[in-house]
Design a protein around this motif. Sequence first.
Motif, PDB file in Angstrom:
ATOM      1  N   SER A 178       0.833  -1.216   0.000  1.00 36.95           N
ATOM      2  CA  SER A 178       0.000   0.000   0.000  1.00 36.95           C
ATOM      3  C   SER A 178       0.861   1.257   0.000  1.00 36.95           C
ATOM      4  O   SER A 178       0.614   2.205  -0.783  1.00 36.95           O
ATOM      5  CB  SER A 178      -0.909  -0.005   1.232  1.00 36.95           C
ATOM      6  OG  SER A 178      -1.647   1.202   1.318  1.00 36.95           O
ATOM      7  N   ASN A 179       1.874   1.280   0.837  1.00 46.17           N
ATOM      8  CA  ASN A 179       2.753   2.445   0.878  1.00 46.17           C
ATOM      9  C   ASN A 179       3.524   2.615  -0.429  1.00 46.17           C
ATOM     10  O   ASN A 179       3.830   3.755  -0.844  1.00 46.17           O
ATOM     11  CB  ASN A 179       3.740   2.339   2.036  1.00 46.17           C
ATOM     12  CG  ASN A 179       3.089   2.622   3.378  1.00 46.17           C
ATOM     13  OD1 ASN A 179       2.073   3.322   3.453  1.00 46.17           O
ATOM     14  ND2 ASN A 179       3.675   2.093   4.448  1.00 46.17           N
ATOM     15  N   ASN A 224       2.364   1.916  -3.456  1.00 45.32           N
ATOM     16  CA  ASN A 224       1.435   2.545  -4.398  1.00 45.32           C
ATOM     17  C   ASN A 224       1.260   4.033  -4.079  1.00 45.32           C
ATOM     18  O   ASN A 224       1.233   4.889  -4.982  1.00 45.32           O
ATOM     19  CB  ASN A 224       0.075   1.852  -4.353  1.00 45.32           C
ATOM     20  CG  ASN A 224       0.138   0.451  -4.962  1.00 45.32           C
ATOM     21  OD1 ASN A 224       0.951   0.197  -5.851  1.00 45.32           O
ATOM     22  ND2 ASN A 224      -0.729  -0.442  -4.492  1.00 45.32           N
ATOM     23  N   LEU A 225       1.147   4.338  -2.790  1.00 48.22           N
ATOM     24  CA  LEU A 225       0.993   5.732  -2.391  1.00 48.22           C
ATOM     25  C   LEU A 225       2.246   6.539  -2.678  1.00 48.22           C
ATOM     26  O   LEU A 225       2.168   7.729  -3.049  1.00 48.22           O
ATOM     27  CB  LEU A 225       0.645   5.821  -0.898  1.00 48.22           C
ATOM     28  CG  LEU A 225      -0.735   5.262  -0.507  1.00 48.22           C
ATOM     29  CD1 LEU A 225      -0.885   5.262   1.013  1.00 48.22           C
ATOM     30  CD2 LEU A 225      -1.871   6.063  -1.177  1.00 48.22           C
ATOM     31  N   TYR A 226       3.407   5.902  -2.545  1.00 53.55           N
ATOM     32  CA  TYR A 226       4.664   6.600  -2.840  1.00 53.55           C
ATOM     33  C   TYR A 226       4.763   6.892  -4.322  1.00 53.55           C
ATOM     34  O   TYR A 226       5.241   7.969  -4.721  1.00 53.55           O
ATOM     35  CB  TYR A 226       5.849   5.758  -2.374  1.00 53.55           C
ATOM     36  CG  TYR A 226       7.180   6.367  -2.714  1.00 53.55           C
ATOM     37  CD1 TYR A 226       7.688   7.436  -1.964  1.00 53.55           C
ATOM     38  CD2 TYR A 226       7.939   5.881  -3.794  1.00 53.55           C
ATOM     39  CE1 TYR A 226       8.912   8.006  -2.288  1.00 53.55           C
ATOM     40  CE2 TYR A 226       9.150   6.440  -4.124  1.00 53.55           C
ATOM     41  CZ  TYR A 226       9.651   7.496  -3.358  1.00 53.55           C
ATOM     42  OH  TYR A 226      10.852   8.075  -3.696  1.00 53.55           O
ATOM     43  N   LYS A 236       2.396   7.603  -6.183  1.00 53.64           N
ATOM     44  CA  LYS A 236       1.491   8.729  -6.458  1.00 53.64           C
ATOM     45  C   LYS A 236       1.921   9.990  -5.686  1.00 53.64           C
ATOM     46  O   LYS A 236       1.196  11.000  -5.672  1.00 53.64           O
ATOM     47  CB  LYS A 236       0.073   8.358  -6.063  1.00 53.64           C
ATOM     48  CG  LYS A 236      -0.496   7.218  -6.900  1.00 53.64           C
ATOM     49  CD  LYS A 236      -1.895   6.841  -6.412  1.00 53.64           C
ATOM     50  CE  LYS A 236      -2.457   5.683  -7.222  1.00 53.64           C
ATOM     51  NZ  LYS A 236      -3.807   5.286  -6.752  1.00 53.64           N
ATOM     52  N   ILE A 294       2.072  10.441  -2.532  1.00 52.69           N
ATOM     53  CA  ILE A 294       1.191  10.774  -1.405  1.00 52.69           C
ATOM     54  C   ILE A 294       1.943  10.586  -0.082  1.00 52.69           C
ATOM     55  O   ILE A 294       1.731  11.339   0.870  1.00 52.69           O
ATOM     56  CB  ILE A 294      -0.084   9.904  -1.441  1.00 52.69           C
ATOM     57  CG1 ILE A 294      -0.870  10.204  -2.722  1.00 52.69           C
ATOM     58  CG2 ILE A 294      -0.938  10.117  -0.212  1.00 52.69           C
ATOM     59  CD1 ILE A 294      -2.094   9.331  -2.906  1.00 52.69           C
ATOM     60  N   VAL A 295       2.824   9.551   0.022  1.00 52.09           N
ATOM     61  CA  VAL A 295       3.606   9.322   1.241  1.00 52.09           C
ATOM     62  C   VAL A 295       5.072   9.524   0.930  1.00 52.09           C
ATOM     63  O   VAL A 295       5.517   9.463  -0.227  1.00 52.09           O
ATOM     64  CB  VAL A 295       3.378   7.898   1.795  1.00 52.09           C
ATOM     65  CG1 VAL A 295       1.922   7.684   2.184  1.00 52.09           C
ATOM     66  CG2 VAL A 295       3.842   6.853   0.786  1.00 52.09           C
TER      67      VAL A 295
END
Length: 371
Positions: free
Chosen positions: A117-118, A120-122, A124, A126-127
């Motif tokens: 999950s992190n 995918n967020l990275y 984008k 986001i994290v």
Amino acid sequence: MKNLKWILMLSIGLASCGVDMPKETKSSFETMKVKKQDVTMPVKFSARMKGKTDVTITPQVAGQLMRIAVSEGQQVRKGQVLFVIDSRNAQLELEAARANLQAAQASENSAKLEYESNKNLYDKKIVSSYMLNNSENTYKQAKAAVAQARAAVNSAKVNLGFCTITAPVAGIIGEIAVRTGDQVSPGAPLTMLSGNLNMEAEFSLTEAVVEDMVQSGMTEADKQKYLSSLPEVSFVMKNGTEYPHKGRITSLTGVVNAATGSLLCKASFPNPNGHLYSGIQGTVVLPYAEKDVIIIPQNAVVRLQDKSLVYKVKADSMATAVDVTIEDVGNGQDFIVKSGLNVGDQIVTVGANNVTEGQQVLFPEEVKSEK
């Protein structure tokens, strides 16, 4: 004077009456001419029999001995159950290890989801990379915890298996040192299992014998080739009974025992009927060939204190004592003469114990008949 006259008159009277007077008798002797020949003599070594695969049976885990599945002297096959130790603690340890493995696998799955999950967020943005790296490390730690938990399960399985002790080889059970209910611990011997399909007789060879057998400078391969070329050996029990199967010398240690000055040698014997047991003592007999040596019968040798004498016949048919050095052939009949006689010498055989120095042992008719 009167007595002498009576004796002469009696002798004349007996002769005139045809009565035979006693004649001088000659002692009976037999002789032989010394010659060289080949002979095979048994060389004997004190030996102790041992199973080729003797194994000391010891437990790998501590616990109470629940069952003894064999008896002393029993023939067992490889893999047969010998002893059973209380396995309840080992079973509980295995169950706990399995539970820990399941918990570790669950943590791994959670860590994996968090990491993916992190990631995918990275992607984008986001994290931060810190959160991504932190979740990745947590996932790696979870995977390592699963590996440790799985190893613990395998270890628990092994310990559970150790509670049932089986025979590593086929053989005979020796003395059992424990009883059902005893508390046993790792390293404490339970019994000795003698792998008796093939037995080894262990004996010592002196350096002098080894030097005669094996030439210096031989490679290990040459030595093994030479040992395999030696004749078959016999094993004689203490009661004099010869074991029916022949054996072969298989090994010779390369280190001299400093205390005894000897080398350990082993001869392997087949034991199809189980008649040989570990620990029995006897004699290994090696037939050793002596080439071109002087052989004389034992009855030709006269023992005189620490000397061995042979009566040699001189040209005038008189006997003279000769000091000889002899070695027993081992057949109960002959000796090897190491020194004192030469080829062609004529010696007294039968009757040698009755000969005295300078006595005539060959008579004209005997000399004529020999010619």
